[in-house]
Enzyme design. Structure first.
Site, PDB file in Angstrom:
ATOM      1  N   THR A   1      77.441 -43.050  22.811  1.00 49.47           N
ATOM      2  CA  THR A   1      78.357 -43.732  21.903  1.00 49.47           C
ATOM      3  C   THR A   1      79.370 -42.714  21.374  1.00 49.47           C
ATOM      4  OG1 THR A   1      77.122 -43.248  19.869  1.00 49.47           O
ATOM      5  CG2 THR A   1      76.437 -45.194  21.149  1.00 49.47           C
TER       6      THR A   1
ATOM      7  N   LYS B   1      66.220 -41.761   8.213  1.00 52.78           N
ATOM      8  CA  LYS B   1      65.730 -42.697   9.223  1.00 52.78           C
ATOM      9  C   LYS B   1      64.241 -42.988   9.052  1.00 52.78           C
ATOM     10  CE  LYS B   1      69.601 -43.511  11.330  1.00 52.78           C
ATOM     11  NZ  LYS B   1      70.201 -44.870  11.282  1.00 52.78           N
TER      12      LYS B   1
ATOM     13  N   TYR C   1      69.049 -36.401   8.150  1.00 55.24           N
ATOM     14  CA  TYR C   1      69.042 -37.542   9.061  1.00 55.24           C
ATOM     15  C   TYR C   1      67.616 -38.033   9.300  1.00 55.24           C
ATOM     16  CZ  TYR C   1      70.476 -40.426  13.055  1.00 55.24           C
ATOM     17  OH  TYR C   1      70.726 -41.478  13.902  1.00 55.24           O
TER      18      TYR C   1
END
Length: 250
Positions: free
Chosen positions: A192, A161, A157
């Site tokens: 979220t 990013k 990740y």
């Protein structure tokens, strides 16, 4: 409500929930015609119905942003439906495999890179020519705080990013003379569905990482994205914008 995007056509990926949904709804409120793109057609269509019920303009399309043909189809739909494309938000992402790098599954790594990094390349590849046709526009790529700092348990990740951060800078430089502004947004941990499956103790730990003592909201990120897309940000390109509750200030 000032209709600052009247006459503009916008494409938002990962817009069926979370940050993408908040961005799509706000763009529509401010006058844009919105292409709502998500891997889940039902979720995308529900966002469209919400926009239309408030007298906005929107159309949905499902697709896997890790596949270039699906990304191109969303851009093509914007042009076919509304005649042009002026704005794009490359937001879709997944959390992917977690743990020490040497213990991670290679296919899970590749899957994450397809969605979180390669999709941004595909998006800009097909979006930029349409923005050139209309004399310029704006793109926001949603990176992360982990596109600026590291995390020992999230190497894939973090790598994806950081890649989005660098790709944004390079593309912004390449197309500045075409009046296309390209920036990245770097949210902290946001409340979220991506975090919804975590136990309460884990959520409390994430909140504690932010000096403001809470998770961010999708609307707080959307406000920043809309600013960068708007004519209020006409001298801003190739830069990174944090909305992280102080996470990276430590």
């Amino acid at each position: 409500m000032e209709k600052i995007f009247t006459g503009k056509v916008a494409l938002v990926t990962g817009a069926g929930s979370g940050i993408g949904k908040a961005v799509a709804l706000e763009l529509a409120v401010h006058g844009a015609s919105v292409v709502v793109n998500d891997i889940h057609q039902d979720a995308a269509q529900k966002v469209v119905e919400q926009i239309v019920s408030s007298a906005g303009n929107a159309v949905s399309i499902s697709g896997n942003v890790g596949k270039p043909e699906d990304v191109k189809a969303a851009v093509d739909l914007a042009v076919k439906t509304y005649g042009a494309l002026h704005l794009a938000v490359n937001n879709a992402g997944i959390s992917g495999p977690l743990g020490p790098l040497a213990e991670l599954d290679i296919q899970a790594y590749k899957d994450l890179m397809d969605v979180n990094l390669h999709s941004v390349f595909y998006g800009m590849k097909y979006q930029i020519p349409e923005l050139i046709k209309v004399g310029g526009g704006a793109i926001v790529n949603v990176s992360s705080i982990l596109g600026l700092v590291g995390d020992p348990g999230a190497a894939p990740y973090v790598s994806a990013k950081h890649g989005v951060t660098g790709m944004t800078k390079a593309a912004a430089l390449a197309y500045a003379d075409k009046k296309i502004r390209i920036n990245s947004v770097h949210p902290g941990y946001i409340d979220t569905p991506l975090l919804g499956a975590l136990p309460e103790a884990a959520l409390a730990g994430l909140k504690a990482l932010h000096p403001l003592g809470r998770l961010g909201t999708a609307n707080e990120v959307a406000d920043l994205v809309l600013f960068l897309l708007s004519d209020k940000a006409t001298f801003i390109t190739g830069s990174q914008h944090l909305v992280d509750g102080g996470y990276t200030a430590r």
